[in-house]
Design an enzyme around this catalytic site. Sequence first.
Site, PDB file in Angstrom:
ATOM      1  N   GLY A 174       0.832  -1.205   0.000  1.00 50.84           N
ATOM      2  CA  GLY A 174       0.000   0.000   0.000  1.00 50.84           C
ATOM      3  C   GLY A 174       0.859   1.243   0.000  1.00 50.84           C
ATOM      4  N   TYR A 180      -0.792   7.154   2.774  1.00 46.48           N
ATOM      5  CA  TYR A 180      -0.045   7.926   3.779  1.00 46.48           C
ATOM      6  C   TYR A 180       0.882   7.032   4.583  1.00 46.48           C
ATOM      7  CZ  TYR A 180      -3.070  11.691   2.562  1.00 46.48           C
ATOM      8  OH  TYR A 180      -3.716  12.652   1.851  1.00 46.48           O
ATOM      9  N   GLU A 226     -17.319  17.228   4.366  1.00 47.23           N
ATOM     10  CA  GLU A 226     -16.378  17.864   3.431  1.00 47.23           C
ATOM     11  C   GLU A 226     -16.883  17.742   1.989  1.00 47.23           C
ATOM     12  OE1 GLU A 226     -12.314  16.454   4.309  1.00 47.23           O
ATOM     13  OE2 GLU A 226     -12.078  18.325   5.415  1.00 47.23           O
ATOM     14  N   ASP A 276      -5.216   2.863   8.333  1.00 51.56           N
ATOM     15  CA  ASP A 276      -6.630   2.504   8.522  1.00 51.56           C
ATOM     16  C   ASP A 276      -6.842   1.020   8.811  1.00 51.56           C
ATOM     17  OD1 ASP A 276      -7.209   5.129   8.040  1.00 51.56           O
ATOM     18  OD2 ASP A 276      -8.324   4.799   6.182  1.00 51.56           O
ATOM     19  N   GLN A 290      -3.258  11.626   9.554  1.00 52.60           N
ATOM     20  CA  GLN A 290      -2.316  12.125  10.561  1.00 52.60           C
ATOM     21  C   GLN A 290      -1.705  10.956  11.346  1.00 52.60           C
ATOM     22  OE1 GLN A 290      -2.516  14.958  14.473  1.00 52.60           O
ATOM     23  NE2 GLN A 290      -4.268  14.995  13.162  1.00 52.60           N
TER      24      GLN A 290
HETATM   25  P1  FAD Z   1      -4.546   5.183   2.186  1.00 58.65           P
HETATM   26  O1  FAD Z   1      -3.926   6.513   2.264  1.00 58.65           O
HETATM   27  O2  FAD Z   1      -5.977   5.119   1.761  1.00 58.65           O
HETATM   28  O3  FAD Z   1      -3.663   4.295   1.192  1.00 58.65           O
HETATM   29  C1  FAD Z   1      -3.944   2.964   0.887  1.00 58.65           C
HETATM   30  C2  FAD Z   1      -3.165   2.598  -0.372  1.00 58.65           C
HETATM   31  O4  FAD Z   1      -3.267   1.193  -0.588  1.00 58.65           O
HETATM   32  C3  FAD Z   1      -3.693   3.265  -1.637  1.00 58.65           C
HETATM   33  O5  FAD Z   1      -2.619   3.722  -2.415  1.00 58.65           O
HETATM   34  C4  FAD Z   1      -4.446   2.141  -2.361  1.00 58.65           C
HETATM   35  O6  FAD Z   1      -4.460   2.281  -3.778  1.00 58.65           O
HETATM   36  C5  FAD Z   1      -3.607   0.935  -1.941  1.00 58.65           C
HETATM   37  N1  FAD Z   1      -4.340  -0.341  -1.977  1.00 58.65           N
HETATM   38  C6  FAD Z   1      -5.554  -0.611  -1.475  1.00 58.65           C
HETATM   39  N2  FAD Z   1      -5.852  -1.915  -1.615  1.00 58.65           N
HETATM   40  C7  FAD Z   1      -4.782  -2.475  -2.233  1.00 58.65           C
HETATM   41  C8  FAD Z   1      -4.468  -3.803  -2.629  1.00 58.65           C
HETATM   42  N3  FAD Z   1      -5.311  -4.828  -2.428  1.00 58.65           N
HETATM   43  N4  FAD Z   1      -3.265  -4.027  -3.235  1.00 58.65           N
HETATM   44  C9  FAD Z   1      -2.391  -3.008  -3.435  1.00 58.65           C
HETATM   45  N5  FAD Z   1      -2.640  -1.739  -3.070  1.00 58.65           N
HETATM   46  C10 FAD Z   1      -3.817  -1.466  -2.479  1.00 58.65           C
HETATM   47  N6  FAD Z   1      -7.499  12.167   7.573  1.00 58.65           N
HETATM   48  C11 FAD Z   1      -6.862  13.213   8.138  1.00 58.65           C
HETATM   49  O7  FAD Z   1      -5.997  13.015   9.011  1.00 58.65           O
HETATM   50  N7  FAD Z   1      -7.139  14.498   7.779  1.00 58.65           N
HETATM   51  C12 FAD Z   1      -8.027  14.804   6.808  1.00 58.65           C
HETATM   52  O8  FAD Z   1      -8.254  15.972   6.492  1.00 58.65           O
HETATM   53  C13 FAD Z   1      -8.708  13.730   6.169  1.00 58.65           C
HETATM   54  N8  FAD Z   1      -9.579  13.976   5.163  1.00 58.65           N
HETATM   55  C14 FAD Z   1     -10.175  12.922   4.516  1.00 58.65           C
HETATM   56  C15 FAD Z   1     -11.025  13.217   3.445  1.00 58.65           C
HETATM   57  C16 FAD Z   1     -11.647  12.182   2.760  1.00 58.65           C
HETATM   58  C17 FAD Z   1     -12.554  12.505   1.602  1.00 58.65           C
HETATM   59  C18 FAD Z   1     -11.405  10.830   3.150  1.00 58.65           C
HETATM   60  C19 FAD Z   1     -12.080   9.707   2.384  1.00 58.65           C
HETATM   61  C20 FAD Z   1     -10.572  10.539   4.205  1.00 58.65           C
HETATM   62  C21 FAD Z   1      -9.940  11.577   4.901  1.00 58.65           C
HETATM   63  N9  FAD Z   1      -9.062  11.341   5.967  1.00 58.65           N
HETATM   64  C22 FAD Z   1      -8.418  12.391   6.587  1.00 58.65           C
HETATM   65  C23 FAD Z   1      -8.756   9.960   6.381  1.00 58.65           C
HETATM   66  C24 FAD Z   1      -7.435   9.517   5.697  1.00 58.65           C
HETATM   67  O9  FAD Z   1      -7.495   9.759   4.317  1.00 58.65           O
HETATM   68  C25 FAD Z   1      -7.117   8.052   5.948  1.00 58.65           C
HETATM   69  O10 FAD Z   1      -7.184   7.784   7.327  1.00 58.65           O
HETATM   70  C26 FAD Z   1      -5.710   7.754   5.412  1.00 58.65           C
HETATM   71  O11 FAD Z   1      -5.697   7.888   4.009  1.00 58.65           O
HETATM   72  C27 FAD Z   1      -5.249   6.365   5.824  1.00 58.65           C
HETATM   73  O12 FAD Z   1      -3.958   6.123   5.315  1.00 58.65           O
HETATM   74  P2  FAD Z   1      -3.553   4.660   4.840  1.00 58.65           P
HETATM   75  O13 FAD Z   1      -2.118   4.729   4.452  1.00 58.65           O
HETATM   76  O14 FAD Z   1      -3.976   3.674   5.845  1.00 58.65           O
HETATM   77  O15 FAD Z   1      -4.463   4.393   3.565  1.00 58.65           O
HETATM   78  P1  NAD Z   2     -17.137   8.546  10.429  1.00 62.79           P
HETATM   79  O1  NAD Z   2     -17.254   7.224  11.064  1.00 62.79           O
HETATM   80  O2  NAD Z   2     -16.317   9.580  11.061  1.00 62.79           O
HETATM   81  O3  NAD Z   2     -18.605   9.164  10.205  1.00 62.79           O
HETATM   82  C1  NAD Z   2     -19.652   8.384   9.666  1.00 62.79           C
HETATM   83  C2  NAD Z   2     -20.987   8.993  10.036  1.00 62.79           C
HETATM   84  O4  NAD Z   2     -22.029   8.217   9.439  1.00 62.79           O
HETATM   85  C3  NAD Z   2     -21.232   8.984  11.549  1.00 62.79           C
HETATM   86  O5  NAD Z   2     -21.614  10.277  11.956  1.00 62.79           O
HETATM   87  C4  NAD Z   2     -22.358   7.954  11.726  1.00 62.79           C
HETATM   88  O6  NAD Z   2     -23.211   8.259  12.791  1.00 62.79           O
HETATM   89  C5  NAD Z   2     -23.080   8.055  10.386  1.00 62.79           C
HETATM   90  N1  NAD Z   2     -23.856   6.862  10.044  1.00 62.79           N
HETATM   91  C6  NAD Z   2     -23.517   5.557  10.273  1.00 62.79           C
HETATM   92  N2  NAD Z   2     -24.504   4.746   9.805  1.00 62.79           N
HETATM   93  C7  NAD Z   2     -25.458   5.536   9.276  1.00 62.79           C
HETATM   94  C8  NAD Z   2     -26.714   5.280   8.640  1.00 62.79           C
HETATM   95  N3  NAD Z   2     -27.167   4.047   8.447  1.00 62.79           N
HETATM   96  N4  NAD Z   2     -27.439   6.334   8.220  1.00 62.79           N
HETATM   97  C9  NAD Z   2     -26.996   7.608   8.390  1.00 62.79           C
HETATM   98  N5  NAD Z   2     -25.821   7.907   8.994  1.00 62.79           N
HETATM   99  C10 NAD Z   2     -25.057   6.888   9.417  1.00 62.79           C
HETATM  100  O7  NAD Z   2     -16.633   8.243   8.932  1.00 62.79           O
HETATM  101  P2  NAD Z   2     -16.046   9.202   7.803  1.00 62.79           P
HETATM  102  O8  NAD Z   2     -16.669  10.535   7.823  1.00 62.79           O
HETATM  103  O9  NAD Z   2     -16.112   8.393   6.550  1.00 62.79           O
HETATM  104  O10 NAD Z   2     -14.521   9.370   8.215  1.00 62.79           O
HETATM  105  C11 NAD Z   2     -13.642   8.234   8.204  1.00 62.79           C
HETATM  106  C12 NAD Z   2     -12.359   8.589   8.942  1.00 62.79           C
HETATM  107  O11 NAD Z   2     -11.654   9.582   8.210  1.00 62.79           O
HETATM  108  C13 NAD Z   2     -12.618   9.176  10.320  1.00 62.79           C
HETATM  109  O12 NAD Z   2     -11.655   8.733  11.203  1.00 62.79           O
HETATM  110  C14 NAD Z   2     -12.481  10.669  10.105  1.00 62.79           C
HETATM  111  O13 NAD Z   2     -12.022  11.345  11.275  1.00 62.79           O
HETATM  112  C15 NAD Z   2     -11.436  10.728   9.005  1.00 62.79           C
HETATM  113  N6  NAD Z   2     -11.620  11.961   8.214  1.00 62.79           N
HETATM  114  C16 NAD Z   2     -11.039  13.093   8.705  1.00 62.79           C
HETATM  115  C17 NAD Z   2     -11.227  14.280   8.024  1.00 62.79           C
HETATM  116  C18 NAD Z   2     -10.582  15.541   8.558  1.00 62.79           C
HETATM  117  O14 NAD Z   2      -9.855  15.466   9.541  1.00 62.79           O
HETATM  118  N7  NAD Z   2     -10.792  16.677   7.931  1.00 62.79           N
HETATM  119  C19 NAD Z   2     -11.997  14.311   6.851  1.00 62.79           C
HETATM  120  C20 NAD Z   2     -12.590  13.132   6.399  1.00 62.79           C
HETATM  121  C21 NAD Z   2     -12.397  11.949   7.107  1.00 62.79           C
END
Ligand code: FAD
Ligand code: NAD
Length: 400
Positions: A10, A13, A170, A297, A315
């Site tokens: 993977g 991050y 977001e 994650d 983070q």
């Molecule tokens: P990822 O960064 O998701 O990386 C996983 C990697 O594994 C990817 O490159 C993927 O292509 C690869 N992969 C997956 N499956 C396979 C496989 N089977 N074989 C090979 N490669 C594979 N967190 C924050 O701290 N601050 C934020 O502002 C924030 N904003 C977010 C906004 C959104 C829209 C989303 C969806 C999430 C946000 N998060 C934020 C959460 C954060 O993005 C995740 O917690 C973070 O990306 C986890 O890092 P990771 O390295 O575990 O996985």
């Molecule tokens: P989350 O678990 O934080 O939020 C999911 C929301 O869906 C919850 O409020 C929950 O009550 C609701 N929910 C669950 N089942 C439901 C249902 N059946 N019907 C309606 N609502 C329902 O998940 P996320 O927003 O996908 O975030 C995933 C992770 O990524 C979290 O750890 C979050 O902190 C992180 N993240 C961080 C940022 C940031 O720091 N700016 C931005 C995006 C994501």
Amino acid sequence: MNKAKIVIAGAGYGGMNAAVTLSKKLGANDASITLVNKHDYHYQTTWLHEPAAGSMEPDRARVKISSLLNTNRVNFVEDEVVEVKKEDKKIILKNGELDYDYLVVALGATAETFGIPGVHEHAFTKWTLDGARQVKEHIELKFADYNNVLDRTEGVLTFVVAGAGFTGIEFIGELSERAPELCKRYDVPREAVRMYVVEAAPSALPGFDPELVEYGMNLLESRGVEFKINTPIKEVTASGVIVGEGEEINADTIVWATGVRGNPVIEKSGFEANRGRVKVEPDLRAPGHDDVFIIGDCALIINEEANRPYPPTAQIATQMAKTTAKNIESLLKGSSNLEAFKFNNQGTVASLGGKEAIGVVGSRKIYGGTASFMKKMIDNKALLTVGGPMLALKKGKFPL
Ligand code: FAD
Ligand code: NAD
């Protein structure tokens, strides 16, 4: 003597930062490092709400993995990990396999659906670059349909976001900011567009600062977003969502953001897991598997102060990568005295689209332009950490 083989699965991050840090720490004779990822690019998962809503070009959120690595030190394999064979110390890929002495699993998350019927069939669930492109194209198609399809559905321009967590908020922030421009471009009356955020808990952003939640909700409502709080989604159908006591919201677009679970590879490989996340040892190794580190994650760590798991974030994934690199270096030196991971919480900032955001940094609440500035700084810092100043200048968010 054979060099130790380090495999990192993977390149998000966790994985990308582990690869970059290890390649700096270890000499060529210490170990071979292989990074395997599904695509030949690394993407900023934390930016995906922007390309999904169409407010950012998808290409801006990704960067070629080879351009981030010292390819003399790290061997990159573009392939999909299917399973970890722990007993054989190898990972099975779609097109081959890799042996390891030390494995770092950093495969990220997948959507949590809680078994709700119809989600996979009718909702957009993939928070990946491909998934974001699909949502963006679908939104544009729906706006184009409005004036062109004779038998247009009631929900043609109704957008439902499932879950008012940070991802849902977001995303709707971007979409609500962009909606007026889309209406203008496709000659659609503004009132034809309905945007719902449906949340099961008694509040949006459960657990976050209530004053900031109120600020965010008021702002989004002023852009036309309708919140349905305390309203669990029960089912997703071809024509919309069934909520609460059976009410149906007709919608052609349902964006799923009700939380995440660890990558399915974790459960397939037989690791003991809770919603696909392995409760790792303090040094980030999988219990009973001293040669496997699990980060990001896919990992679960309890926040002792709150007595619940830390939320999975970029983070914490980035910080885990650094500890893992240090611990692998120690193991290679023959030390069994590994560092325990300690999360240094630097705050949470969520964008609301445009120049708006909300956040808590230290003990300070921030919102509006200040929070938006801070969010861009955080996004730029992530680029700086993984790719240095050139990447931050090329892909970073400027002006701040
Ligand atoms: P990822 O960064 O998701 O990386 C996983 C990697 O594994 C990817 O490159 C993927 O292509 C690869 N992969 C997956 N499956 C396979 C496989 N089977 N074989 C090979 N490669 C594979 N967190 C924050 O701290 N601050 C934020 O502002 C924030 N904003 C977010 C906004 C959104 C829209 C989303 C969806 C999430 C946000 N998060 C934020 C959460 C954060 O993005 C995740 O917690 C973070 O990306 C986890 O890092 P990771 O390295 O575990 O996985
Ligand atoms: P989350 O678990 O934080 O939020 C999911 C929301 O869906 C919850 O409020 C929950 O009550 C609701 N929910 C669950 N089942 C439901 C249902 N059946 N019907 C309606 N609502 C329902 O998940 P996320 O927003 O996908 O975030 C995933 C992770 O990524 C979290 O750890 C979050 O902190 C992180 N993240 C961080 C940022 C940031 O720091 N700016 C931005 C995006 C994501």
